[in-house]
Design an enzyme around this catalytic site. Structure first.
Site, PDB file in Angstrom:
ATOM      1  N   SER A 140       0.824  -1.206   0.000  1.00  0.00           N
ATOM      2  CA  SER A 140       0.000   0.000   0.000  1.00  0.00           C
ATOM      3  C   SER A 140       0.859   1.257   0.000  1.00  0.00           C
ATOM      4  CB  SER A 140      -0.889  -0.002   1.251  1.00  0.00           C
ATOM      5  OG  SER A 140      -1.488   1.248   1.469  1.00  0.00           O
ATOM      6  N   TYR A 165      -2.652  -0.158   9.999  1.00  0.00           N
ATOM      7  CA  TYR A 165      -2.785  -0.798   8.694  1.00  0.00           C
ATOM      8  C   TYR A 165      -1.486  -0.670   7.904  1.00  0.00           C
ATOM      9  CZ  TYR A 165      -4.042  -1.217   3.759  1.00  0.00           C
ATOM     10  OH  TYR A 165      -4.062  -1.562   2.427  1.00  0.00           O
TER      11      TYR A 165
END
Length: 336
Positions: A140, A165
């Site tokens: 990501s 995350y």
């Protein structure tokens, strides 16, 4: 090739499974169909792949559209996961399954340990034990944190995540690098930049903004709209992954990381304006301060992916938003 794609009830996984199957690859999709967001959307994505909801049973392999199979397994279930690898003898594994969401990770960190750390570890172990030749996994843009230098290049520092995350995604990169180094697995990590488009996730801005505008509700605009996002249309993402899967260049190095984004950051207020144009409705804006865990800017330098795999995103932001809105209205307003 025989390809396992984890997360095929998800947004990117569904599109990728259908694209690779159409090209003749033998695709096995896997998902745990969890309740992080509306499971009806996940079952609808599976239906697009020819998987009937009423036939889904845990650890039961189902036949869908041509070249597509599906099995419901949780990646934490190492026993059944290993049995699947042993039986299918996959040549490539594409790991897209993960607990998503920056904000949710602040209040529910254990879900990210279970899915993104333990689940990914089980995938790596299975790839090692059953001689998988190629592994591709989703990272990501969040690993860059609040980087000041833009655009973000793969060589830039990515060791200061500001959400849990992001920390798990950085951990995935390190875990994959270690397995690639120790066991010779050809591995590619892709740092996704704000993917949007038809069949997208309900927790993403595109979806929430559209829903609230149509319902006449105000939309929450954080940092008073002073955010830049490298919104990347789903078809461009899938074309990029497809180029990697079908390339014979992946053997150059055992481990590689690539940004995969649009390289054209858009102001959040301009993105909202594109949604307003598509809907023909003016949004009610609720301007709010910066939200914990969010970053100010995402901006991908995709030079490496272009040079190696000729990656060229081409979808204009308005065209992409129009496509999403068309899908949304067809899916959620069939009686209108």
């Amino acid at each position: 090739m025989k390809v396992l794609i984890t997360g095929t009830a998800g947004f990117i996984g569904m599109h990728l499974a259908m694209r690779l199957a159409a090209q003749g690859h033998k695709v096995t999709g896997l998902d745990n169909i969890n309740s992080y967001y509306d499971a009806n959307l996940k079952y609808a994505r599976l239906a697009e792949q020819g998987i009937k909801r009423e036939e889904i049973l845990y650890n039961k392999l189902l036949q869908g559209n041509e070249n597509i199979q599906f099995i419901e397994i949780d990646l934490q279930d190492a026993g059944n996961l290993n049995a699947l690898f042993a039986k299918q003898q996959f040549e490539m594994v594409i790991n897209l399954a993960a607990q998503a969401g920056v904000r949710y990770s602040i209040t529910n960190p254990k879900d990210y340990i279970n899915s993104n750390i333990i689940g990914f570890y089980n995938v790596l172990e299975a790839a090692r034990n059953f001689s998988v030749q190629h592994l591709l996994f989703a990272s990501s843009s969040s690993v860059y944190g609040n980087a000041i230098k833009t655009p973000f290049a793969e060589e830039d520092a990515s060791d200061a995540p500001i959400s849990f995350y992001a920390a798990t995604k950085k951990s995935n990169e390190l875990m994959a690098h270690t397995y690639s180094h120790l066991y010779g697995i050809k591995t590619i990590g892709l740092r996704f930049f704000t993917v949007y488009g038809p069949w997208g996730r309900p927790d993403m801005a595109m979806f929430m903004f559209t829903k609230n505008i149509l319902e006449g509700k105000p939309i929450k605009v954080f940092n008073e709209g002073n955010l830049l996002r490298d919104f990347t249309y789903i078809d461009d993402i899938i074309a990029g992954i497809e180029s990697i899967v079908n390339s014979n260049k992946s053997g150059d190095e055992n481990f590689q990381l690539f940004n995969i984004g649009n390289s054209k950051p858009v102001k959040l207020l301009d993105f909202i304006n594109a949604i307003e144009n598509a809907l023909g409705i003016t949004a009610q804006l609720q301007l709010l301060p910066m939200q914990e865990g969010d970053v100010n800017v995402t901006y991908a330098d995709t030079t490496k992916l272009y040079e190696k795999y000729n990656y060229k995103p081409s979808t204009d932001i308005q065209a992409g938003v129009d496509s999403f809105v068309t899908w949304y209205r067809q899916f959620y307003e069939p009686a209108v």
